[in-house]
Design an enzyme around this catalytic site. Structure first.
Site, PDB file in Angstrom:
ATOM      1  N   ASP A  21       0.846  -1.191   0.000  1.00  0.00           N
ATOM      2  CA  ASP A  21       0.000   0.000   0.000  1.00  0.00           C
ATOM      3  C   ASP A  21       0.885   1.247   0.000  1.00  0.00           C
ATOM      4  O   ASP A  21       1.793   1.349   0.817  1.00  0.00           O
ATOM      5  CB  ASP A  21      -0.881  -0.039   1.260  1.00  0.00           C
ATOM      6  CG  ASP A  21      -1.721   1.224   1.411  1.00  0.00           C
ATOM      7  OD1 ASP A  21      -1.989   1.896   0.389  1.00  0.00           O
ATOM      8  OD2 ASP A  21      -2.112   1.526   2.561  1.00  0.00           O
ATOM      9  N   ASN A  23      -0.494   4.573  -0.105  1.00  0.00           N
ATOM     10  CA  ASN A  23      -1.137   5.819   0.349  1.00  0.00           C
ATOM     11  C   ASN A  23      -1.885   5.694   1.673  1.00  0.00           C
ATOM     12  O   ASN A  23      -2.687   6.550   2.023  1.00  0.00           O
ATOM     13  CB  ASN A  23      -2.077   6.347  -0.744  1.00  0.00           C
ATOM     14  CG  ASN A  23      -3.208   5.366  -1.028  1.00  0.00           C
ATOM     15  OD1 ASN A  23      -3.200   4.250  -0.524  1.00  0.00           O
ATOM     16  ND2 ASN A  23      -4.181   5.778  -1.817  1.00  0.00           N
ATOM     17  N   ASP A  25      -4.283   3.790   2.776  1.00  0.00           N
ATOM     18  CA  ASP A  25      -5.701   3.415   2.927  1.00  0.00           C
ATOM     19  C   ASP A  25      -5.859   1.929   3.278  1.00  0.00           C
ATOM     20  O   ASP A  25      -6.983   1.424   3.358  1.00  0.00           O
ATOM     21  CB  ASP A  25      -6.515   3.777   1.671  1.00  0.00           C
ATOM     22  CG  ASP A  25      -6.102   2.965   0.455  1.00  0.00           C
ATOM     23  OD1 ASP A  25      -5.136   2.156   0.563  1.00  0.00           O
ATOM     24  OD2 ASP A  25      -6.724   3.126  -0.611  1.00  0.00           O
ATOM     25  N   ASP A  29      -1.692  -1.202  -3.934  1.00  0.00           N
ATOM     26  CA  ASP A  29      -2.009  -0.414  -5.134  1.00  0.00           C
ATOM     27  C   ASP A  29      -0.822  -0.411  -6.108  1.00  0.00           C
ATOM     28  O   ASP A  29       0.249  -0.950  -5.796  1.00  0.00           O
ATOM     29  CB  ASP A  29      -2.384   1.018  -4.729  1.00  0.00           C
ATOM     30  CG  ASP A  29      -1.402   1.585  -3.716  1.00  0.00           C
ATOM     31  OD1 ASP A  29      -0.186   1.496  -3.973  1.00  0.00           O
ATOM     32  OD2 ASP A  29      -1.854   2.066  -2.641  1.00  0.00           O
ATOM     33  N   ASP A  98      -4.869 -11.040 -15.497  1.00  0.00           N
ATOM     34  CA  ASP A  98      -5.859 -12.057 -15.165  1.00  0.00           C
ATOM     35  C   ASP A  98      -7.165 -11.636 -15.833  1.00  0.00           C
ATOM     36  O   ASP A  98      -7.673 -10.550 -15.579  1.00  0.00           O
ATOM     37  CB  ASP A  98      -6.033 -12.080 -13.631  1.00  0.00           C
ATOM     38  CG  ASP A  98      -6.452 -13.435 -13.103  1.00  0.00           C
ATOM     39  OD1 ASP A  98      -7.243 -14.108 -13.787  1.00  0.00           O
ATOM     40  OD2 ASP A  98      -6.009 -13.794 -12.000  1.00  0.00           O
ATOM     41  N   ASP A 199      -9.167 -16.913 -16.204  1.00  0.00           N
ATOM     42  CA  ASP A 199      -9.851 -17.389 -15.003  1.00  0.00           C
ATOM     43  C   ASP A 199     -10.999 -18.332 -15.364  1.00  0.00           C
ATOM     44  O   ASP A 199     -11.786 -18.044 -16.273  1.00  0.00           O
ATOM     45  CB  ASP A 199     -10.403 -16.161 -14.270  1.00  0.00           C
ATOM     46  CG  ASP A 199     -11.077 -16.511 -12.961  1.00  0.00           C
ATOM     47  OD1 ASP A 199     -10.357 -16.854 -12.023  1.00  0.00           O
ATOM     48  OD2 ASP A 199     -12.322 -16.433 -12.900  1.00  0.00           O
ATOM     49  N   GLU A 256      -7.065 -21.505 -16.305  1.00  0.00           N
ATOM     50  CA  GLU A 256      -7.382 -22.203 -15.059  1.00  0.00           C
ATOM     51  C   GLU A 256      -8.403 -23.293 -15.378  1.00  0.00           C
ATOM     52  O   GLU A 256      -9.528 -23.005 -15.751  1.00  0.00           O
ATOM     53  CB  GLU A 256      -7.959 -21.224 -14.035  1.00  0.00           C
ATOM     54  CG  GLU A 256      -8.154 -21.867 -12.676  1.00  0.00           C
ATOM     55  CD  GLU A 256      -9.107 -21.102 -11.768  1.00  0.00           C
ATOM     56  OE1 GLU A 256      -8.961 -21.206 -10.559  1.00  0.00           O
ATOM     57  OE2 GLU A 256     -10.008 -20.410 -12.280  1.00  0.00           O
ATOM     58  N   HIS A 331      -3.543 -17.565  -4.972  1.00  0.00           N
ATOM     59  CA  HIS A 331      -4.434 -16.789  -4.096  1.00  0.00           C
ATOM     60  C   HIS A 331      -5.667 -17.583  -3.655  1.00  0.00           C
ATOM     61  O   HIS A 331      -6.451 -17.085  -2.854  1.00  0.00           O
ATOM     62  CB  HIS A 331      -4.870 -15.535  -4.833  1.00  0.00           C
ATOM     63  CG  HIS A 331      -5.685 -15.853  -6.048  1.00  0.00           C
ATOM     64  ND1 HIS A 331      -5.176 -16.529  -7.137  1.00  0.00           N
ATOM     65  CD2 HIS A 331      -6.987 -15.646  -6.316  1.00  0.00           C
ATOM     66  CE1 HIS A 331      -6.131 -16.711  -8.018  1.00  0.00           C
ATOM     67  NE2 HIS A 331      -7.249 -16.177  -7.557  1.00  0.00           N
ATOM     68  N   ASP A 332      -5.880 -18.774  -4.222  1.00  0.00           N
ATOM     69  CA  ASP A 332      -7.036 -19.596  -3.848  1.00  0.00           C
ATOM     70  C   ASP A 332      -6.665 -20.741  -2.916  1.00  0.00           C
ATOM     71  O   ASP A 332      -7.536 -21.494  -2.478  1.00  0.00           O
ATOM     72  CB  ASP A 332      -7.674 -20.224  -5.098  1.00  0.00           C
ATOM     73  CG  ASP A 332      -8.316 -19.193  -5.995  1.00  0.00           C
ATOM     74  OD1 ASP A 332      -8.789 -18.164  -5.470  1.00  0.00           O
ATOM     75  OD2 ASP A 332      -8.345 -19.413  -7.228  1.00  0.00           O
TER      76      ASP A 332
END
Ligand code: GLC
Ligand code: CA
Length: 571
Positions: A21, A23, A25, A29, A98, A199, A256, A331-332
């Site tokens: 990150d 900034n 939040d 990003d 992706d 995907d 995938e 990520h899964d």
């Protein structure tokens, strides 16, 4: 064999929300990613695969796209994206996007129109059906629990969603939909991207007539993968996509595709098929659970013989005919160290051992952010700490079905996708240096020990071992182009294989566990002339390869440039 950049390089997967990150939040990003490109260049990767970066209401963290041609505001602007592409390319790093083509967000303009009335021109962009006998149009179960059908009050019909109800499936039977998607992909190609991960691509075609699945127990919904996975027409659509879109450039594609073995994978990646370059298979991801969909939560214990069998099968069937995508994490999936390695005393050794397998099999290695420093499952203890829609749906439905909260939380701790989605651990300051604000999901509490800064300061770190593996792939063509032969197939603790290419050979020996077995090289193979080129231990006493005692997770890689199989007469 044809040389390609994507065969020779490692690909690094970034989950932008959790990478860095810039900034404050609490959400990763583009400026954050840009600030870490030097780190990735140091690692030596050849490409970045970015999880979805498009405009999205984020029910499924970007896998629910509301505008394919806009950048998610949380991540920055189109200028930030362009700057990221320039900065990556300047460092010799390619960019793979992706692409989610099976569904959109329910907030996409197409769906907003489609649901507005039965005769809207976009009605047929999605899959709408009337209910049957006062219930769902059929009994298929969604990947994210419950039915694949959602009732829409407005027009009194149901739409299909294989994933969350905020992710309606596109209707690929409609030529207009196909043309819109082709145009959209061309638009990104014109911006200079180097490849795509497609995907859920195995699911874009559904069985004609959407028939009910067998349901002996008469449940409200049942698993029905065979009605929407890898159907023949997917290949026709991919051939068109390839010919009309991808083949106009030198692009890399990886699909995938769950639910297939290597023979069926060749229908996607066979050299003469002209569909995809690689597919992500899931056979090895199902070794410690019963299956996909709702059965992913049911654990079982894995054994090495099965890993060897699956990997060897893929290596042999695809050799010379197609190309493998090798991975243990994404990520899964829960963190692979927590599944197949050791998160305690031998964290480093086991992380290096597993990395060796992924990098030295034939195929392209995929590294998921954080595995290069040995990140582990977060295993949160409270439902409030979880963010993932699949996780939360499973939690709610299981409570309703009468499972105890304790049991559910145990399953989540082991299997939730959020285990892999906690922020990247950069240093030992608050929130692991990921953000100055409040992270969107908690940092794994082990960040004070496991972080990038620590890894970069330790010459023996997992990070430098990954770097060495990547360098080894560049140095020895046998790693890229060699064939594969499994050794000691029935050994329960050791995985070993030889790769051969034009008179050169690479031998890999991996102890998969924390005890101390002996590796015995077959007498038919000479133990002369092997040079040790990589290992996860420093000190090596001299031992013959015909009887080599191994330490916990010990891994050795040998190279030689003279043939090792003795000529017949000498055997
Ligand atoms: C793929 C993605 C996963 C997503 C799903 C729906 O499996 O990898 O993260 O939830 O598709 O898009
Ligand atoms: Ca931010």
């Amino acid at each position: 064999m044809i040389r390609k950049w994507w065969k020779e390089n490692a690909i690094y997967q970034i989950y932008p929300r959790s990478f860095k990150d810039s900034n404050g939040d609490g959400i990763g990003d583009f400026q954050g990613i840009i600030s870490k490109l030097d780190y990735l260049q140091e690692l030596g990767i050849g490409a970045i695969w970015l999880c979805p970066i498009y405009e999205s209401p984020n029910f499924d963290n970007g896998y629910d796209i509301s505008d394919f041609q806009a950048i998610m505001k949380d991540f920055g602007t189109m200028q930030d994206f362009d700057e990221f592409m320039r900065e990556a390319h300047e460092r010799g790093i390619k960019v793979v996007l992706d692409m989610v083509l099976n569904h959109t967000s329910d907030k996409h303009d197409w769906f907003v129109e489609s649901r507005s009335s039965i005769d809207n021109p976009k009605r047929d962009y999605y899959i709408w059906r009337k209910g049957k006998n006062g219930g769902y149009p059929n009994n298929w179960e969604s990947y994210f629990s419950g039915s694949v059908w959602e009732y829409d009050q407005e027009t009194e019909e149901y739409y299909m969603h294989l994933y969350a109800r905020q992710q309606p499936d596109l209707n690929w039977e409609n030529k207009e939909v196909v043309n819109e998607l082709h145009d959209m992909i061309r638009w990104w190609m014109d911006k200079g991207v180097d490849g795509f991960r497609l995907d859920a691509i195995a699911h874009i075609v559904k069985a004609v007539g959407l028939p009910d699945a067998d349901n002996p127990q008469n449940l409200p919904v049942v698993q029905a993968f065979q009605f929407f996975s890898n159907l023949e027409k997917v290949h026709t659509l991919l051939k068109d996509l390839n010919q009309q879109v991808f083949a106009t450039r030198d692009l890399m594609t990886v699909g995938e595709t769950s639910g297939l073995g290597p023979e069926q994978a060749l229908e996607y990646v066979g050299n003469e098929r002209h569909e995809l370059d690689m597919v992500f298979q899931f056979e090895h991801m199902h070794l410690d659970c019963v299956g996909t969909g709702s059965s992913k939560w049911v654990g079982r214990s894995w054994n090495l013989l099965d890993i060897k069998k699956i990997m060897s099968h893929w290596q042999t069937v695809l050799h010379g005919k197609g190309w493998n995508a090798n991975y243990f994490s994404n990520h899964d999936q829960p963190r692979h160290l927590s599944r197949f390695g050791n998160t305690g005393e031998y964290r480093k050794q086991s992380a290096k051992m597993l990395a060796t397998l992924i990098h030295l099999l034939q195929g392209t290695p995929y590294i998921y952010q954080g595995e290069e420093i040995g990140m582990t499952n977060a295993s949160f203890e409270h439902i409030e700490d979880y963010r993932d829609v699949e996780t939360i749906n499973y939690y709610n439905i299981s409570l309703k079905e009468g499972k105890t909260e304790k049991e559910i939380l145990q399953n989540l701790a082991r299997r939730s996708r959020d285990n892999a989605r906690t922020p990247m651990q950069w240093d030992n300051t608050t929130h692991a240096g990921f953000t100055d604000g409040n992270p969107w999901i908690q940092v794994n509490s082990n960040y004070t020990d496991i972080n990038v800064e620590q890894a970069l300061n330790d010459p023996d770190s997992i990070f430098y071992y990954y770097k060495n593996l990547i360098a080894l792939r560049k140095k020895y063509p046998v790693v890229i182009y060699g064939d594969y032969r499994l050794l000691c197939a029935l050994h329960h603790q050791v995985y070993s294989f030889i790769r051969s290419y034009e008179g050169t050979e690479l031998m890999v020996i991996m102890n998969f566990f924390d005890d101390e077995p002996t590796f015995e090289l077959s007498e038919r193979i000479s133990d002369e002339g092997w040079e040790l080129v990589l290992s996860n231990y420093d000190e090596h006493e001299h031992h013959h390869l015909h009887s080599l005692p191994l330490r916990p997770y010990e891994t050795r890689v040998y190279y030689k440039d003279t043939p090792s199989v003795l000529p017949k007469a000498a055997q």
